[in-house]
Design a protein around this motif. Structure first.
Motif, PDB file in Angstrom:
ATOM      1  N   MET A 160     -65.505  18.602 -71.198  1.00  0.00           N
ATOM      2  CA  MET A 160     -64.368  17.877 -71.454  1.00  0.00           C
ATOM      3  C   MET A 160     -65.008  16.773 -72.153  1.00  0.00           C
ATOM      4  N   TRP A 161     -64.363  16.131 -73.118  1.00  0.00           N
ATOM      5  CA  TRP A 161     -64.704  14.931 -73.671  1.00  0.00           C
ATOM      6  C   TRP A 161     -63.585  14.346 -74.433  1.00  0.00           C
ATOM      7  N   PRO A 162     -63.385  12.915 -74.520  1.00  0.00           N
ATOM      8  CA  PRO A 162     -64.118  12.069 -73.838  1.00  0.00           C
ATOM      9  C   PRO A 162     -64.084  11.807 -72.306  1.00  0.00           C
ATOM     10  N   TRP A 163     -64.937  11.094 -71.471  1.00  0.00           N
ATOM     11  CA  TRP A 163     -64.850  11.024 -70.103  1.00  0.00           C
ATOM     12  C   TRP A 163     -64.185   9.657 -69.605  1.00  0.00           C
ATOM     13  N   ASN A 164     -63.982   8.744 -70.827  1.00  0.00           N
ATOM     14  CA  ASN A 164     -63.402   7.441 -70.668  1.00  0.00           C
ATOM     15  C   ASN A 164     -62.327   7.327 -71.475  1.00  0.00           C
ATOM     16  N   TYR A 165     -61.219   6.400 -71.341  1.00  0.00           N
ATOM     17  CA  TYR A 165     -60.573   5.908 -72.177  1.00  0.00           C
ATOM     18  C   TYR A 165     -60.800   4.433 -72.197  1.00  0.00           C
ATOM     19  N   ALA A 166     -61.250   3.953 -73.338  1.00  0.00           N
ATOM     20  CA  ALA A 166     -61.587   2.362 -73.857  1.00  0.00           C
ATOM     21  C   ALA A 166     -62.633   2.154 -72.540  1.00  0.00           C
ATOM     22  N   ASP A 167     -62.048   0.697 -72.224  1.00  0.00           N
ATOM     23  CA  ASP A 167     -62.816   0.297 -71.027  1.00  0.00           C
ATOM     24  C   ASP A 167     -62.093   0.261 -69.682  1.00  0.00           C
ATOM     25  N   ASP A 168     -61.183   0.930 -69.745  1.00  0.00           N
ATOM     26  CA  ASP A 168     -60.082   0.937 -68.589  1.00  0.00           C
ATOM     27  C   ASP A 168     -60.325   2.008 -67.582  1.00  0.00           C
ATOM     28  N   VAL A 169     -60.818   3.257 -68.094  1.00  0.00           N
ATOM     29  CA  VAL A 169     -60.561   4.386 -67.049  1.00  0.00           C
ATOM     30  C   VAL A 169     -61.848   5.186 -67.414  1.00  0.00           C
ATOM     31  N   LEU A 170     -62.649   5.562 -66.493  1.00  0.00           N
ATOM     32  CA  LEU A 170     -63.885   6.550 -66.672  1.00  0.00           C
ATOM     33  C   LEU A 170     -63.822   7.542 -65.391  1.00  0.00           C
ATOM     34  N   ILE A 171     -63.957   8.786 -65.694  1.00  0.00           N
ATOM     35  CA  ILE A 171     -63.877   9.915 -64.820  1.00  0.00           C
ATOM     36  C   ILE A 171     -65.417  10.375 -64.525  1.00  0.00           C
ATOM     37  N   LEU A 172     -65.956  10.750 -63.368  1.00  0.00           N
ATOM     38  CA  LEU A 172     -67.176  10.725 -62.733  1.00  0.00           C
ATOM     39  C   LEU A 172     -66.956  11.924 -61.781  1.00  0.00           C
ATOM     40  N   GLY A 173     -68.113  12.707 -61.577  1.00  0.00           N
ATOM     41  CA  GLY A 173     -68.197  13.749 -60.472  1.00  0.00           C
ATOM     42  C   GLY A 173     -67.647  14.883 -61.083  1.00  0.00           C
ATOM     43  N   ASP A 174     -67.166  15.626 -60.367  1.00  0.00           N
ATOM     44  CA  ASP A 174     -66.566  16.802 -60.697  1.00  0.00           C
ATOM     45  C   ASP A 174     -65.404  16.574 -61.607  1.00  0.00           C
ATOM     46  N   ALA A 175     -64.771  15.815 -61.651  1.00  0.00           N
ATOM     47  CA  ALA A 175     -63.643  15.638 -62.618  1.00  0.00           C
ATOM     48  C   ALA A 175     -64.366  15.623 -63.871  1.00  0.00           C
ATOM     49  N   ALA A 176     -65.549  14.944 -64.149  1.00  0.00           N
ATOM     50  CA  ALA A 176     -66.380  15.045 -65.381  1.00  0.00           C
ATOM     51  C   ALA A 176     -66.951  16.271 -65.878  1.00  0.00           C
ATOM     52  N   HIS A 177     -67.511  17.003 -64.857  1.00  0.00           N
ATOM     53  CA  HIS A 177     -68.219  18.006 -64.982  1.00  0.00           C
ATOM     54  C   HIS A 177     -67.851  19.249 -63.773  1.00  0.00           C
ATOM     55  N   ALA A 178     -66.769  19.619 -63.848  1.00  0.00           N
ATOM     56  CA  ALA A 178     -66.772  20.927 -62.951  1.00  0.00           C
ATOM     57  C   ALA A 178     -67.688  22.045 -63.202  1.00  0.00           C
ATOM     58  N   ILE A 179     -68.155  22.522 -62.255  1.00  0.00           N
ATOM     59  CA  ILE A 179     -69.146  23.529 -62.634  1.00  0.00           C
ATOM     60  C   ILE A 179     -69.091  24.628 -61.661  1.00  0.00           C
ATOM     61  N   VAL A 180     -69.775  25.689 -62.047  1.00  0.00           N
ATOM     62  CA  VAL A 180     -69.563  26.845 -61.000  1.00  0.00           C
ATOM     63  C   VAL A 180     -70.618  26.283 -59.956  1.00  0.00           C
ATOM     64  N   PRO A 181     -70.506  26.699 -58.566  1.00  0.00           N
ATOM     65  CA  PRO A 181     -71.474  26.278 -57.595  1.00  0.00           C
ATOM     66  C   PRO A 181     -72.741  26.876 -57.264  1.00  0.00           C
ATOM     67  N   PHE A 182     -73.326  27.595 -58.523  1.00  0.00           N
ATOM     68  CA  PHE A 182     -74.492  28.429 -58.168  1.00  0.00           C
ATOM     69  C   PHE A 182     -75.804  27.637 -58.527  1.00  0.00           C
ATOM     70  N   TYR A 183     -75.778  26.201 -58.131  1.00  0.00           N
ATOM     71  CA  TYR A 183     -76.874  25.641 -58.327  1.00  0.00           C
ATOM     72  C   TYR A 183     -76.884  24.540 -57.280  1.00  0.00           C
ATOM     73  N   GLY A 184     -75.756  24.395 -56.672  1.00  0.00           N
ATOM     74  CA  GLY A 184     -75.691  23.511 -55.488  1.00  0.00           C
ATOM     75  C   GLY A 184     -75.752  21.934 -56.200  1.00  0.00           C
ATOM     76  N   GLN A 185     -75.615  21.616 -57.318  1.00  0.00           N
ATOM     77  CA  GLN A 185     -75.730  20.472 -58.006  1.00  0.00           C
ATOM     78  C   GLN A 185     -74.183  19.651 -57.997  1.00  0.00           C
ATOM     79  N   GLY A 186     -73.219  20.114 -57.837  1.00  0.00           N
ATOM     80  CA  GLY A 186     -71.998  19.437 -57.956  1.00  0.00           C
ATOM     81  C   GLY A 186     -71.801  17.831 -57.434  1.00  0.00           C
ATOM     82  N   MET A 187     -72.332  18.129 -55.797  1.00  0.00           N
ATOM     83  CA  MET A 187     -72.332  16.625 -55.295  1.00  0.00           C
ATOM     84  C   MET A 187     -73.526  15.465 -55.964  1.00  0.00           C
TER      85      MET A 187
END
Length: 166
Positions: A1-28
């Protein structure tokens, strides 16, 4: 997903920015890393939000793509390869070589899970190592020579020609 931000007002982080399959255990872990890197970027930007979100998102997004790819590949590896004798032999060769030369070779799983290496760099190095291991595994006598000094030297020579791993 891109972009992760809207100007200087909103930024998404974590799973919202990079939801991934759980097979590396790296989500958190990726989410915590997002927070840590954003904090560092904020400090480097002297506490100003001007341009911070755009700059952060542009720099961080390739790591989000990389961990998504790494997690998917790890799922496929666990699903399709863990019962394959050739794959298991390859992992034995990699583990033996890494134990002998930890400064030259770190298994991909270790790079992702037990280091601070950016995900995109782990993906790049993992692909280079995989290209070397494909050559190694193509030897018709690999089952007989996998744990010999000759094989160790062959991997070292391959590493010398692949300066990106140094």
């Amino acid at each position: 997903m891109w972009p992760w931000n809207y100007a200087d007002d909103v930024l998404i982080l974590g799973d919202a920015a990079h939801a991934i399959v759980p097979f590396y255990g790296q989500g958190m872990n990726a989410g915590f890393e997002d927070c840590s890197l954003l904090n560092s970027a904020f400090k480097a930007n002297k506490g100003s939000f001007a341009g911070l979100f755009s700059s952060y998102a542009k720099d961080r997004q390739p790591d989000g793509v990389a961990i998504s790819e790494l997690a998917l590949r790890n799922f496929i590896e666990m699903r399709d390869k863990t019962a394959d004798a050739g794959f298991l032999l390859q992992k034995k060769i990699e583990a033996r070589f890494s134990a002998a030369y930890p400064e030259k070779w770190q298994p991909l799983y270790s790079m992702v899970t037990f280091s601070h290496l950016p995900y995109r760099e782990a993906l790049r190095l993992g692909e280079l190592q995989d290209s070397i291991m494909k050559q190694v595994m193509n030897r018709p006598d690999i089952e007989q020579v996998w744990d010999t000094p000759e094989m160790e030297q062959a991997i070292l020579r391959a590493l010398e020609t692949t300066s990106e791993l140094q």
